[in-house]
Design a protein around this motif. Sequence first.
Motif, PDB file in Angstrom:
ATOM      1  N   GLY A  27      17.436  42.521  41.320  1.00 58.90           N
ATOM      2  CA  GLY A  27      17.000  42.906  39.979  1.00 58.90           C
ATOM      3  C   GLY A  27      17.470  44.272  39.526  1.00 58.90           C
ATOM      4  N   ALA A  28      18.669  44.662  39.940  1.00 58.02           N
ATOM      5  CA  ALA A  28      19.176  45.992  39.585  1.00 58.02           C
ATOM      6  C   ALA A  28      20.139  45.903  38.400  1.00 58.02           C
ATOM      7  CB  ALA A  28      19.878  46.621  40.793  1.00 58.02           C
ATOM      8  N   GLU A  29      20.457  47.085  37.841  1.00 55.05           N
ATOM      9  CA  GLU A  29      21.366  47.172  36.694  1.00 55.05           C
ATOM     10  C   GLU A  29      22.794  47.296  37.230  1.00 55.05           C
ATOM     11  OE1 GLU A  29      20.408  50.419  34.063  1.00 55.05           O
ATOM     12  OE2 GLU A  29      22.459  50.414  33.260  1.00 55.05           O
ATOM     13  N   VAL A  30      23.577  46.231  37.051  1.00 54.59           N
ATOM     14  CA  VAL A  30      24.899  46.129  37.672  1.00 54.59           C
ATOM     15  C   VAL A  30      25.970  46.179  36.581  1.00 54.59           C
ATOM     16  CG1 VAL A  30      26.405  44.646  39.048  1.00 54.59           C
ATOM     17  CG2 VAL A  30      23.959  44.767  39.564  1.00 54.59           C
ATOM     18  N   GLY A  31      26.932  47.086  36.735  1.00 54.64           N
ATOM     19  CA  GLY A  31      28.006  47.232  35.752  1.00 54.64           C
ATOM     20  C   GLY A  31      29.142  46.254  35.995  1.00 54.64           C
ATOM     21  N   PRO A  32      30.197  46.363  35.168  1.00 48.81           N
ATOM     22  CA  PRO A  32      31.352  45.479  35.318  1.00 48.81           C
ATOM     23  C   PRO A  32      32.270  45.947  36.449  1.00 48.81           C
ATOM     24  CG  PRO A  32      31.736  47.029  33.542  1.00 48.81           C
ATOM     25  CD  PRO A  32      30.347  47.311  34.050  1.00 48.81           C
ATOM     26  N   ALA A  33      33.104  45.028  36.946  1.00 41.11           N
ATOM     27  CA  ALA A  33      34.108  45.392  37.948  1.00 41.11           C
ATOM     28  C   ALA A  33      35.189  46.245  37.283  1.00 41.11           C
ATOM     29  CB  ALA A  33      34.722  44.131  38.555  1.00 41.11           C
ATOM     30  N   GLN A  34      35.589  47.310  37.970  1.00 40.67           N
ATOM     31  CA  GLN A  34      36.632  48.201  37.452  1.00 40.67           C
ATOM     32  C   GLN A  34      37.705  48.359  38.524  1.00 40.67           C
ATOM     33  OE1 GLN A  34      34.879  51.995  36.166  1.00 40.67           O
ATOM     34  NE2 GLN A  34      32.891  50.993  36.008  1.00 40.67           N
ATOM     35  N   ASP A  35      38.950  48.030  38.160  1.00 39.80           N
ATOM     36  CA  ASP A  35      40.057  48.267  39.088  1.00 39.80           C
ATOM     37  C   ASP A  35      40.435  49.746  39.048  1.00 39.80           C
ATOM     38  OD1 ASP A  35      40.182  45.609  39.771  1.00 39.80           O
ATOM     39  OD2 ASP A  35      41.822  45.144  38.397  1.00 39.80           O
ATOM     40  N   GLU A  36      40.590  50.305  40.240  1.00 38.99           N
ATOM     41  CA  GLU A  36      41.036  51.702  40.358  1.00 38.99           C
ATOM     42  C   GLU A  36      42.302  51.683  41.198  1.00 38.99           C
ATOM     43  OE1 GLU A  36      39.407  54.283  39.018  1.00 38.99           O
ATOM     44  OE2 GLU A  36      37.423  53.471  38.564  1.00 38.99           O
ATOM     45  N   PRO A  37      43.446  51.320  40.584  1.00 37.95           N
ATOM     46  CA  PRO A  37      44.659  51.116  41.390  1.00 37.95           C
ATOM     47  C   PRO A  37      45.095  52.363  42.162  1.00 37.95           C
ATOM     48  CG  PRO A  37      45.083  50.730  39.024  1.00 37.95           C
ATOM     49  CD  PRO A  37      43.625  50.980  39.167  1.00 37.95           C
ATOM     50  N   HIS A  39      43.280  54.373  43.640  1.00 36.40           N
ATOM     51  CA  HIS A  39      42.443  54.533  44.835  1.00 36.40           C
ATOM     52  C   HIS A  39      42.443  53.275  45.706  1.00 36.40           C
ATOM     53  CE1 HIS A  39      40.884  58.397  43.566  1.00 36.40           C
ATOM     54  NE2 HIS A  39      40.783  57.901  42.350  1.00 36.40           N
ATOM     55  N   GLY A  40      43.124  52.224  45.243  1.00 30.94           N
ATOM     56  CA  GLY A  40      43.205  51.011  46.043  1.00 30.94           C
ATOM     57  C   GLY A  40      41.885  50.263  46.154  1.00 30.94           C
ATOM     58  N   VAL A  41      41.054  50.356  45.130  1.00 30.58           N
ATOM     59  CA  VAL A  41      39.752  49.685  45.179  1.00 30.58           C
ATOM     60  C   VAL A  41      39.396  49.096  43.819  1.00 30.58           C
ATOM     61  CG1 VAL A  41      38.745  51.081  47.044  1.00 30.58           C
ATOM     62  CG2 VAL A  41      38.531  51.867  44.675  1.00 30.58           C
ATOM     63  N   GLU A  54      27.712  52.129  44.862  1.00 33.83           N
ATOM     64  CA  GLU A  54      29.087  51.796  44.483  1.00 33.83           C
ATOM     65  C   GLU A  54      29.550  50.667  45.403  1.00 33.83           C
ATOM     66  OE1 GLU A  54      32.016  55.212  43.727  1.00 33.83           O
ATOM     67  OE2 GLU A  54      32.781  54.426  45.611  1.00 33.83           O
ATOM     68  N   LEU A  55      29.726  49.478  44.844  1.00 30.38           N
ATOM     69  CA  LEU A  55      30.275  48.377  45.638  1.00 30.38           C
ATOM     70  C   LEU A  55      31.790  48.501  45.621  1.00 30.38           C
ATOM     71  CD1 LEU A  55      28.091  45.390  44.319  1.00 30.38           C
ATOM     72  CD2 LEU A  55      27.663  46.844  46.310  1.00 30.38           C
ATOM     73  N   LEU A  56      32.401  48.454  46.795  1.00 31.38           N
ATOM     74  CA  LEU A  56      33.849  48.653  46.928  1.00 31.38           C
ATOM     75  C   LEU A  56      34.500  47.411  47.504  1.00 31.38           C
ATOM     76  CD1 LEU A  56      34.075  52.136  48.715  1.00 31.38           C
ATOM     77  CD2 LEU A  56      34.520  51.661  46.301  1.00 31.38           C
ATOM     78  N   HIS A  57      35.629  47.046  46.908  1.00 35.07           N
ATOM     79  CA  HIS A  57      36.408  45.920  47.415  1.00 35.07           C
ATOM     80  C   HIS A  57      37.877  46.335  47.389  1.00 35.07           C
ATOM     81  CE1 HIS A  57      36.951  41.732  48.491  1.00 35.07           C
ATOM     82  NE2 HIS A  57      37.925  41.650  47.621  1.00 35.07           N
ATOM     83  N   PRO A  58      38.662  45.897  48.372  1.00 30.62           N
ATOM     84  CA  PRO A  58      40.072  46.325  48.415  1.00 30.62           C
ATOM     85  C   PRO A  58      40.849  45.844  47.190  1.00 30.62           C
ATOM     86  CG  PRO A  58      39.430  45.257  50.484  1.00 30.62           C
ATOM     87  CD  PRO A  58      38.310  45.029  49.513  1.00 30.62           C
ATOM     88  N   SER A  63      45.001  49.376  50.418  1.00 24.17           N
ATOM     89  CA  SER A  63      43.637  49.824  50.161  1.00 24.17           C
ATOM     90  C   SER A  63      43.011  50.509  51.375  1.00 24.17           C
ATOM     91  CB  SER A  63      42.766  48.630  49.775  1.00 24.17           C
ATOM     92  OG  SER A  63      41.415  49.045  49.689  1.00 24.17           O
ATOM     93  N   PRO A  64      42.353  51.647  51.151  1.00 28.44           N
ATOM     94  CA  PRO A  64      41.652  52.307  52.268  1.00 28.44           C
ATOM     95  C   PRO A  64      40.434  51.515  52.754  1.00 28.44           C
ATOM     96  CG  PRO A  64      41.199  53.428  50.185  1.00 28.44           C
ATOM     97  CD  PRO A  64      42.254  52.388  49.894  1.00 28.44           C
ATOM     98  N   ILE A  65      40.052  50.486  51.994  1.00 33.37           N
ATOM     99  CA  ILE A  65      38.884  49.682  52.379  1.00 33.37           C
ATOM    100  C   ILE A  65      39.285  48.507  53.265  1.00 33.37           C
ATOM    101  CG2 ILE A  65      36.911  48.358  51.435  1.00 33.37           C
ATOM    102  CD1 ILE A  65      36.909  51.327  50.796  1.00 33.37           C
ATOM    103  N   GLY A  66      40.581  48.161  53.256  1.00 33.20           N
ATOM    104  CA  GLY A  66      41.040  47.002  54.014  1.00 33.20           C
ATOM    105  C   GLY A  66      40.722  47.091  55.499  1.00 33.20           C
TER     106      GLY A  66
END
Lengths: 134, 134
Positions: A27-37, A39-41, A54-58, A63-66
């Motif tokens: 039940g939280a306030e969740v924003g849209p997905a934003q590509d940050e090329p 930063h690789g996320v 901050e939810l992070l996906h490669p 990507s440093p998250i990979g």
Amino acid sequence: MIGRLNHVAIAVPDLEAAAAQYRCTLGAEVGPAQDEPEHGVTVIFITLPNTKIELLHPLGAESPIGAFLAKNPAGGIHHICYEVEDILAARDRLKASGARVLGTGEPRIGAHGKPVLFLHPKDFNGCLVELEQA
Amino acid sequence: MIGRLNHVAIAVPDLEAAAAQYRCTLGAEVGPAQDEPEHGVTVIFITLPNTKIELLHPLGAESPIGAFLAKNPAGGIHHICYEVEDILAARDRLKASGARVLGTGEPRIGAHGKPVLFLHPKDFNGCLVELEQA
């Protein structure tokens, strides 16, 4: 020296599933997905009353998250970010104490458009710490 | 449903060293060490302007932090805690969504004297999530 906790970053294997869980189940306030090329996320910010998650996906092969997700396939807490007033003064104080600043040691512009630095997890109890100039 | 981020908990191998680092190097407001024998931890709270950091160190042979530090000798982020208004309503909503509540499923009294529950990390992107009734 450190101020507010700006955010907790969580690396997730499935960004949409994680966003749906925070939105619908928690039940939280969740924003849209934003590509940050640069930063690789791809990031999604969750706004809590006092801070952000901050939810992070490669994004992309570099990507440093990979590597983090390869080691932690279910995801996990990736870093915490503290605000500082003056990032260069903070960096110099930390370096003088023996802490290692990652990368070139110069601030980069982070996902919020503000100067950031990352500190070596081995110097901070196994936590990757980001500093952001508030 | 979830409200404020109550705290981020960091398991540390050397509580006094971690406290000194937060106090002296990072310039934060660091409280005294508090033994919590019923939880198997010694804790130090760090007060930031908007939330808290909880440094955790094992207390006793049965400590829930012992195995974490055995796996992560340098320490690491152990859990994050979200506040909820009604912990039983939150639990029931989470269980209905398929999330697993750790232990008996009944709230325990946490380190702050308030009812808490822990959720299974595999259901939350590899993050151990604590819920605390605010």
